[in-house]
Write a protein that holds these residues in place. Sequence first.
Motif: not given
Length: 191
Positions: A3-5, A42-45, A124-125, A144-148
């Motif tokens: 996942l990139k973006n 978040r959980s899905k990612i 989570t935001a 989404v950078d922190d998430l991915i």
Amino acid sequence: MDLKNERDILNLISEDEWMMDILATAKSLHLPDWWICAGFIRSKIWDTLHGYRERTPTPDIDVIYFDNINIDEAEEKRLEQKLINIQPNEPWSIKNEARMHVANNIYPYSSSVDAISKFPETATALGLKLDEYDNLMLAAPYGVDDLINLEVKPTGFFTNTRKRAAIYEERIVKKNWSSKWNKIKVQHITL
């Protein structure tokens, strides 16, 4: 999966039948400025980035909306019951962000996305919804950078006072995300 973006995230979620059904159910309430937030996304990612074939349990499905006309908490409970009646096996939680500033002891939010920007962690935001044409929309005030990148960091709102920093640190301990997702990296705040 790589996942990139934001587009990759939206594509991944659009292929998840359960998530799309949950979003359609929330949309059916026709709430003003509604979003499903936080762990739902978040959980899905994180599950995907950890290569999990099974979904990790979702403690709640956080539906938020913004209605400054009717801020009665009883209305939230009535709406939550409607969701439970439609899908009784889901852990629905619904909050009107037009009143949550009182519960959080801060100045009023201007919208649901403003409220999302005041969530404790950047990963989570997040908010997700279907627009009037059923297009999937993602609100990510911090990107989404922190998430991915599997990074848990405090939002700026939680680094500007000792009290909020303590709340962030307590959440990190309580949530214990690293027990489910061992690749995440947690940034702590020095108090």
